[in-house]
Design a protein around this motif. Structure first.
Motif, short mmCIF file in Angstrom:
data_model
loop_
_atom_site.label_atom_id
_atom_site.label_comp_id
_atom_site.label_asym_id
_atom_site.label_seq_id
_atom_site.Cartn_x
_atom_site.Cartn_y
_atom_site.Cartn_z
N THR A 185 37.79 41.59 38.35
CA THR A 185 36.50 41.97 37.79
C THR A 185 36.03 40.95 36.76
OG1 THR A 185 36.95 44.32 38.13
CG2 THR A 185 35.27 43.75 36.51
N ILE A 186 36.95 40.53 35.91
CA ILE A 186 36.62 39.54 34.88
C ILE A 186 36.15 38.24 35.52
CG2 ILE A 186 37.67 38.04 33.12
CD1 ILE A 186 39.46 40.49 32.42
N ASN A 187 36.86 37.83 36.55
CA ASN A 187 36.51 36.59 37.25
C ASN A 187 35.14 36.70 37.91
OD1 ASN A 187 36.92 35.32 40.38
ND2 ASN A 187 37.19 33.92 38.68
N LYS A 188 34.89 37.82 38.56
CA LYS A 188 33.65 37.99 39.32
C LYS A 188 32.45 38.25 38.43
CE LYS A 188 31.63 40.71 43.10
NZ LYS A 188 31.88 41.79 44.09
N GLU A 189 32.60 39.16 37.47
CA GLU A 189 31.44 39.59 36.68
C GLU A 189 31.16 38.70 35.48
OE1 GLU A 189 31.72 43.71 35.75
OE2 GLU A 189 31.86 44.34 37.86
N LEU A 190 32.22 38.12 34.90
CA LEU A 190 32.02 37.26 33.73
C LEU A 190 32.04 35.78 34.10
CD1 LEU A 190 34.23 39.10 31.07
CD2 LEU A 190 31.81 39.44 31.60
N GLY A 191 32.44 35.48 35.34
CA GLY A 191 32.45 34.09 35.79
C GLY A 191 33.52 33.24 35.14
#
Length: 338
Positions: A185-191
């Motif tokens: 989620t961190i990777n996808k949503e926060l880039g």
């Protein structure tokens, strides 16, 4: 985004020199999750600590966003480090500080205004699912919750890169899955770009885009996870990856099966894992396929099916079936002579 070029690290232990890293080169792209896997002593922790210079390489270059940070002065290096968050296996939380304080204190030391600190702590505790634990102490939390606090603390600095040093190895399988979902989620949503090290193949399979395999201070194989996972080349990689040996077919049974045909290990990628290839080859050729063992592994973006199959029939018909499967992009490994 991150380029480790010909990095070596030698430690002096007494009068003895220990080469922890030997001419390691790795490229990590912006926005991806890159994993390094290896057994204990392979050099993984030393490598990841070279990214933010917690360990300074003996030689080589550490380039972040085009700058070799080994050439920076202390002030400029500190600015780069603020863009790099890090989470550890042992959480590294202050036992006598609340969850809120564990996240806020490092920000206060950086000079972040109090109002902004409050906003960040609230924001990132919500992201990791611990908005109701701000006043709790680490001793009152589970291992998974403590790791979530550590992740929130790292995110509160609003980094561009997150380093994960065996962050799930002390957790049970269910909690590990929850933490991996959070990292996705961190990777996808926060880039945020994630660079992790682990000795657990499941971690690599579950969330990584690309992987490097380490042994005795060297990178012995690297590439896309699906490629390394399905077509391992180096012996160390094969020791991690599922292969025909995982099926544990007793030798007596194997010999009996080989008398009437051939054993093959089949690997199906993505959508092909849903196609009825065994039923098809049974109709197209004069053979009788029987599943001896198998399973499905879920990678980040696709599934991989593994089957150990006995093909009963004559050699010509078996070879026709194998050729057909290969033409349909099913990976086939003959194991009847193993």
């Amino acid at each position: 985004m991150i380029s480790l070029q010909n990095v070596s690290k030698t430690f002096e232990v007494g009068k003895k020199k220990v080469e922890a890293l030997k001419d390691v080169s790795v490229e990590i792209n912006k926005g991806e999750i890159f994993g390094v896997i290896g057994f204990s002593g392979a050099g993984k922790s030393t490598l990841i600590r070279c990214v933010n210079l917690l360990e300074r390489p003996t030689s080589g270059k550490v380039i972040i966003d085009g700058t070799d940070i080994l050439t920076l002065n202390k002030k400029d290096l500190q600015k780069v480090r603020q863009k790099i968050g890090m989470i550890f296996q042992g959480y590294n939380l202050l036992k006598t500080a609340t969850v809120y304080q564990n996240i806020a204190i490092p920000l206060r030391l950086e000079g972040v205004p109090a109002a902004e600190i409050r906003e960040r702590v609230k924001k990132y505790l919500e992201i990791v699912g611990l908005a109701d634990k701000a006043k709790s102490y680490p001793g009152e939390l589970s291992g998974g919750q403590r790791q979530r606090v550590a992740i929130a603390r790292a995110l509160a600095h609003e980094p561009e890169v997150l380093l994960s040093d065996e962050a799930t190895s002390a957790l049970d399988p269910t909690t590990t899955e929850q933490i991996l979902e959070l990292l996705l989620t961190i990777n996808k949503e926060l880039g945020i770009t994630i660079f992790l090290i682990t000795h657990e193949l499941d971690v690599i399979q579950r969330i990584c885009d690309r992987v490097a395999v380490m042994e005795q201070g060297r990178i012995v194989e690297q590439g896309k996870v699906v490629d390394v996972f399905t077509k391992p080349e180096h012996p160390r990689t094969k020791s991690f990856v599922r292969n025909k040996d995982v099926f544990h077919v007793p030798e007596a049974i194997k010999q009996q099966l080989e008398k009437s045909g051939k054993l093959v290990a089949l690997t199906f990628l993505g959508e092909s894992s849903k196609d009825p290839f065994l039923a098809t080859i049974a109709k197209k050729f004069d053979i009788l396929p029987s599943i001896i063992a198998g399973g499905i592994d879920q990678l980040k973006d696709q599934s991989v099916g593994n089957l150990l199959v006995h093909l009963k029939g004559t050699e010509p018909e078996i070879q026709k079936a194998i050729s057909y499967l290969q033409a349909e992009e099913v990976l086939v490994e003959e194991v009847s002579n193993q």
